[in-house]
Design a protein around this motif. Sequence first.
Motif, short mmCIF file in Angstrom:
data_model
loop_
_atom_site.label_atom_id
_atom_site.label_comp_id
_atom_site.label_asym_id
_atom_site.label_seq_id
_atom_site.Cartn_x
_atom_site.Cartn_y
_atom_site.Cartn_z
N MET A 228 91.38 60.61 -26.00
CA MET A 228 92.44 61.61 -26.08
C MET A 228 93.65 61.08 -25.27
O MET A 228 93.52 60.16 -24.46
CB MET A 228 91.98 62.94 -25.51
CG MET A 228 90.76 63.54 -26.18
SD MET A 228 91.09 64.22 -27.83
CE MET A 228 90.49 62.90 -28.88
N PHE A 234 86.46 61.87 -26.88
CA PHE A 234 85.95 62.76 -27.93
C PHE A 234 84.92 61.97 -28.74
O PHE A 234 85.21 60.87 -29.19
CB PHE A 234 87.09 63.23 -28.83
CG PHE A 234 86.69 64.22 -29.89
CD1 PHE A 234 86.78 65.58 -29.66
CD2 PHE A 234 86.21 63.79 -31.13
CE1 PHE A 234 86.42 66.50 -30.64
CE2 PHE A 234 85.85 64.69 -32.10
CZ PHE A 234 85.95 66.05 -31.86
N PRO A 272 86.56 60.55 -36.85
CA PRO A 272 87.61 61.36 -36.21
C PRO A 272 88.98 60.72 -36.33
O PRO A 272 89.14 59.52 -36.12
CB PRO A 272 87.15 61.41 -34.75
CG PRO A 272 86.35 60.16 -34.55
CD PRO A 272 85.81 59.73 -35.89
N TYR A 274 92.90 61.37 -34.83
CA TYR A 274 93.51 62.12 -33.73
C TYR A 274 95.03 62.05 -33.77
O TYR A 274 95.60 60.96 -33.90
CB TYR A 274 93.00 61.55 -32.40
CG TYR A 274 93.61 62.15 -31.15
CD1 TYR A 274 93.60 63.53 -30.94
CD2 TYR A 274 94.18 61.33 -30.18
CE1 TYR A 274 94.15 64.08 -29.79
CE2 TYR A 274 94.73 61.87 -29.02
CZ TYR A 274 94.71 63.25 -28.84
OH TYR A 274 95.26 63.78 -27.69
N ASP A 275 95.67 63.22 -33.68
CA ASP A 275 97.12 63.29 -33.56
C ASP A 275 97.45 63.71 -32.14
O ASP A 275 97.27 64.87 -31.76
CB ASP A 275 97.68 64.31 -34.57
CG ASP A 275 99.19 64.50 -34.41
OD1 ASP A 275 99.83 63.66 -33.76
OD2 ASP A 275 99.71 65.50 -34.94
N ALA A 276 97.92 62.74 -31.33
CA ALA A 276 98.18 63.00 -29.91
C ALA A 276 99.34 63.98 -29.72
O ALA A 276 99.37 64.72 -28.73
CB ALA A 276 98.48 61.69 -29.19
N SER A 279 97.75 67.31 -30.49
CA SER A 279 96.42 67.40 -29.88
C SER A 279 95.40 68.02 -30.84
O SER A 279 94.59 68.87 -30.47
CB SER A 279 96.49 68.21 -28.58
OG SER A 279 95.37 67.91 -27.77
N VAL A 281 92.32 67.13 -33.62
CA VAL A 281 91.37 66.15 -34.13
C VAL A 281 90.91 66.61 -35.51
O VAL A 281 90.49 67.76 -35.68
CB VAL A 281 90.15 65.99 -33.20
CG1 VAL A 281 89.10 65.09 -33.84
CG2 VAL A 281 90.57 65.42 -31.85
N TYR A 293 89.29 70.64 -38.80
CA TYR A 293 90.21 70.25 -37.75
C TYR A 293 90.13 71.21 -36.57
O TYR A 293 89.88 72.41 -36.71
CB TYR A 293 91.65 70.07 -38.24
CG TYR A 293 92.14 70.99 -39.34
CD1 TYR A 293 93.05 71.99 -39.07
CD2 TYR A 293 91.72 70.80 -40.65
CE1 TYR A 293 93.54 72.80 -40.08
CE2 TYR A 293 92.19 71.61 -41.67
CZ TYR A 293 93.10 72.61 -41.37
OH TYR A 293 93.58 73.43 -42.36
#
Length: 471
Positions: A228, A234, A272, A274-276, A279, A281, A293
């Motif tokens: 993350m 994660f 997975p 992930y879009d930081a 936030s 997943v 999601y």
Amino acid sequence: MSRRVVRQSKFRHVFGHPVKADQMYEDIRVSKVTCDSSFCAVNPKFVAIIVESGGGGAFMVLPLAKTGRVDKNHPLVTGHTAPVLDIDWCPHNDNVIASASEDTTVMVWQIPDYVPMRNITEPVVTLEGHSKRVSIISWHPTARNVLLSAGCDNLVILWNVGTGEMLLALDDMHTDLIYNVGWNRNGSLLVTTCKDKKVRIIDPRKQQVVAEKDKPHDGVRPIRAIFMADGKIFTTGFSKMSERQLALWDLNNFEEPIALQEMDTSNGVLLPFYDADSSIVYLCGKGDSSIRYFEITDEAPYVHYLNTYSSKEPQRGMGFMPKRGLDVSKCEIARFFKLHERKCEPIVMTVPRKSDLFQDDLYPDTPGPEPALEADEWLSGKDAEPILISLRDGYVPIKNRELKVVKKNILDNKPPPGPRRTHSTCDPNVSRPALEEVLEEIRALKETVQAHEKRISDLENKLCQFTNGTD
């Protein structure tokens, strides 16, 4: 009576919808190789898909705008002698893609902005260092030309693509097959999952494991792990009863997860994405027909289920568009490229908003295409956060930038320190009989050469006689 308070989140109403039929990519023979790779990689210019091909491995690269039915003779990227297992676009050059294959090599390719007339067969550089098939590749998020590869030889190698040389080899850390490898946000640490049921946090430059968790999930099926933005881990895996699980871990206390949820009983490994920035997943299972999601927050229970996008067709693989490739005018926060057996279907995730203005809260500054470090700076110990760009006016892809590979000349390398050995110096450990045996072989070869030279001379004389008409 106590009134239930609904958690406040701007992403509670994210929903996904497929594009229209004419915006799909049809007639693509998606690879049937049994591998837990996503089989698809996308960036703001291209979508690349690993495809079936006879006599080696290949993948197809399509400009994003080239939707509809794909010509059966559309040129492929062919160069591997065995099936391609993984592909990954360079985050700092939208025309450069790396591929990993069963033939034990990693190849890096320059893709032109136009559609070529014939197959692309010559890579910019071929990276050879694995002894078994290579199933994982991943570019460094902030350093230019640094590429990671992991193979079935339990070896992780870091390469400098700009010189074609191996930077680091992490060879004594994994005792079994590596399932996945992921970078943290600034590329200073790696997280890996392995068949030995361990999740490892690795400092690649120190070549040491800085944290380790045994059996984060009790099941025997593969585990996946990603970083993350705040450094938490994660993971997805399986329980003893083969129920699919997700978990969130804090590295300050790696013994117990801070969140653990069970989902369903399916065999597909959860990939997975992930879009930081938001936030969120997204979990896509191979063979599933849905995308779940979750929003990750700093407060308990940390992992919040948002929604599920469902369809009828199972997915063979999935591509995930970087944030700079999204349409901000439509409040698009994610775009997936779902692979079917014979087509690729974009799926758009949006947050409904009434206003047509730019939504600052949905689009914070995001990593752009410029690297923050050079390869040798990173190797020397420097770290840097990604260089961010604003999406307020949309993102315009940069024109084709050529990847230049400058291989180091081994002849220019300085000799090692110490006394120089001349040609006449003999190794004292070589026995006398062995030396005589070598000398005898040299003499025999010289005699053979002399005999051949005499024979050639005789034949040339005979040829002269024929041409002069004397024979």
